[in-house]
Design a protein around this motif. Structure first.
Motif, short mmCIF file in Angstrom:
data_model
loop_
_atom_site.label_atom_id
_atom_site.label_comp_id
_atom_site.label_asym_id
_atom_site.label_seq_id
_atom_site.Cartn_x
_atom_site.Cartn_y
_atom_site.Cartn_z
N MET A 1 0.79 -1.04 -0.05
CA MET A 1 -0.02 0.02 0.02
C MET A 1 1.03 1.28 0.06
O MET A 1 0.65 2.32 -0.39
CB MET A 1 -0.79 -0.08 1.27
CG MET A 1 -2.00 -1.13 1.11
SD MET A 1 -2.84 -1.15 -0.23
CE MET A 1 -2.19 -2.67 -1.07
N GLU A 2 2.06 1.22 0.62
CA GLU A 2 2.94 2.42 0.68
C GLU A 2 3.37 2.76 -0.68
O GLU A 2 3.55 3.77 -1.11
CB GLU A 2 4.14 2.08 1.63
CG GLU A 2 5.13 3.03 1.73
CD GLU A 2 6.30 2.82 2.86
OE1 GLU A 2 7.48 3.41 2.34
OE2 GLU A 2 5.89 1.80 3.29
N VAL A 3 3.73 1.73 -1.28
CA VAL A 3 4.25 1.63 -2.76
C VAL A 3 3.14 2.21 -3.58
O VAL A 3 3.60 3.26 -4.42
CB VAL A 3 4.78 0.41 -3.58
CG1 VAL A 3 5.14 0.53 -4.89
CG2 VAL A 3 5.97 -0.09 -2.60
N LEU A 4 2.04 1.87 -3.44
CA LEU A 4 1.21 2.35 -4.24
C LEU A 4 0.82 3.80 -4.15
O LEU A 4 0.69 4.88 -5.07
CB LEU A 4 -0.39 1.71 -4.21
CG LEU A 4 -0.41 0.27 -4.64
CD1 LEU A 4 -1.63 -0.40 -4.24
CD2 LEU A 4 -0.21 0.19 -6.05
N ALA A 5 0.79 4.35 -2.60
CA ALA A 5 0.60 5.66 -2.54
C ALA A 5 1.75 6.39 -3.04
O ALA A 5 1.51 7.75 -3.39
CB ALA A 5 0.35 5.80 -0.93
N ARG A 6 3.00 6.08 -3.06
CA ARG A 6 4.14 6.68 -3.49
C ARG A 6 4.22 6.92 -4.88
O ARG A 6 4.64 8.04 -5.23
CB ARG A 6 5.42 6.09 -2.82
CG ARG A 6 6.67 6.81 -3.05
CD ARG A 6 7.92 6.03 -2.67
NE ARG A 6 7.74 5.56 -1.30
CZ ARG A 6 8.81 4.60 -0.95
NH1 ARG A 6 9.92 4.61 -1.63
NH2 ARG A 6 8.79 4.27 0.20
#
Length: 399
Positions: free
Chosen positions: A223-228
């Protein structure tokens, strides 16, 4: 985030302004304490089979992720990047890294890669090696609409979910033997897999707390990668589920939280059934007979279609044979007609022949589908349906 057979997969369509290497490094930073380089080991560090996990354990010294060599190639103007990594696992008596998990596959299942058996107990089964952690990305900036599509895969065993797939395979064998009658090869496959499944299940139960924490960490990192790297940090992108044949699954935005959804055992078993009706499928006639019986329930028929669409076009001719077994319900008629949306799809010709042989039965479903095709501005599909309804598209346009 989904689990498909031997892997858990996070799929996303991200901002093409970023390089694939940036996305890969962003994803892997969180794994620097548990994952290692998966280059071919030197002779002194040959992988050893771990019978409890049914995987190959690698005893090499720890190698940080930053030392991994990225594999980049270019095809048709697109940049493609792939990486595979080993990952630490809870084991007794020291720290070792899992190089690859071993996954049971149906024999003669041509679309899936095969490896020679690493264990005498596998018997007639085919064995597939699955990287513990893998990244696959495609970046194309030559198209009118540039895009990046990335997949982050973790072997189900690395997340404590290895037993789910083996349980599904056992269920299929038991259902097959009960429905179709005795078979020496199927009985041997069941006998070989049963004790291995039991060992894997016991191992995952003993380390349940560890794997629960790892699954949550994997999800949070994804999820962190998607947000970034997404086009808008306020939304996430997840794979669209489709129960109709498509050339490419695309993403859709959502404001819902992405959580682990543990697969339903019956759904995984149905998927394993559907794997057997592809080109050169394993004991295909037995699988077709079972699925033809199951599809008499419209909800199960729709689930069979969904699984075959997800598996790929190699299953579609077999799917049409399943759906067209008598009696053909109205729901199955609509599903069959949907496969004519592209005459180049496997199964499109078979669908056309089935409808042509039963014009009266399909009349109402053809009319309904024709309206859908009109509303969707799908000229190719309209033409295919129109040819069965006797509608002259060119004449209609002139009028």
């Amino acid at each position: 985030m989904k689990i498909k057979n031997g892997v858990a997969e996070l799929w996303a369509s991200l901002n093409p302004a970023f390089d694939l290497s940036e996305i890969l490094q962003g994803f892997l930073q969180g794994f620097t304490d548990i994952a290692g380089n998966e280059n071919t080991p030197v002779d002194e560090y040959k992988p050893l089979l771990d019978e409890r996990q049914f995987c190959l354990l690698d005893e090499r010294p720890f190698d940080p992720l930053t030392q991994n060599t990225q594999i980049v190639r270019f095809e048709h103007g697109a940049e493609i990047l792939e990486n595979s990594f080993s990952i630490t696992m809870p084991v007794d008596g020291g720290s070792r890294y899992v190089a690859e998990f071993l996954e049971f596959c149906w024999p003669s299942d041509r679309p899936r890669a095969k490896e020679q058996s690493y264990h005498a107990a596998s018997g007639p089964w085919a064995i597939k090696k699955t990287p513990a952690l893998a990244f696959y990305g495609v970046r194309n900036t030559t198209w009118k609409d540039p895009y990046i599509s990335v997949h982050f895969n973790a072997a189900a065993g690395a997340l404590g979910l290895h037993s789910l797939h083996s349980a599904a395979l056992l269920q299929v064998l038991e259902q097959d033997l009960a429905f179709n009658g005795p078979d020496e090869i199927l009985a041997e496959m069941h006998a070989r897999l049963l004790p291995i499944h039991a060992r894997i299940a016991q191992y995952e139960t003993e380390h349940a707390s560890f794997f629960e924490q790892r699954r949550q960490a994997f999800l949070s990192l994804g999820m962190e990668v998607l947000a970034r790297f997404s086009l808008n940090q306020n939304f996430l992108i997840q794979e669209r589920e489709s129960a109709s044949p498509v050339d490419l699954l695309v993403g859709q935005t959502t404001d819902k939280a992405n959580l682990w959804t543990m697969p339903n055992p019956q759904t995984m078993a149905l998927r394993s059934w559907c794997e057997r009706i592809g080109w050169e499928g394993f004991a295909e006639q037995r699988a077709l007979a079972f699925l033809k019986h199951q599809k008499q329930d419209d909800e199960i028929a729709k689930a069979i279609v969904s699984q075959c669409v997800s598996l790929g076009k190699y299953t579609w001719p077999g799917l049409i044979e399943v759906l067209s077994a008598t009696p053909i319900s109205y729901q199955c008629q609509l599903e069959i007609i949907s496969f004519m949306a592209d005459p180049n799809w496997p199964g499109a010709g078979e669908a056309y022949d089935v409808i042509q042989k039963n014009p009266d039965l399909f009349a109402a479903a053809l009319q309904e589908s024709y309206q859908w095709a009109q509303e969707s501005n799908d000229d190719s599909w309209m033409a295919m349906i129109g040819s069965l309804l006797g509608i002259d598209e060119d004449k209609d346009e002139d009028e």
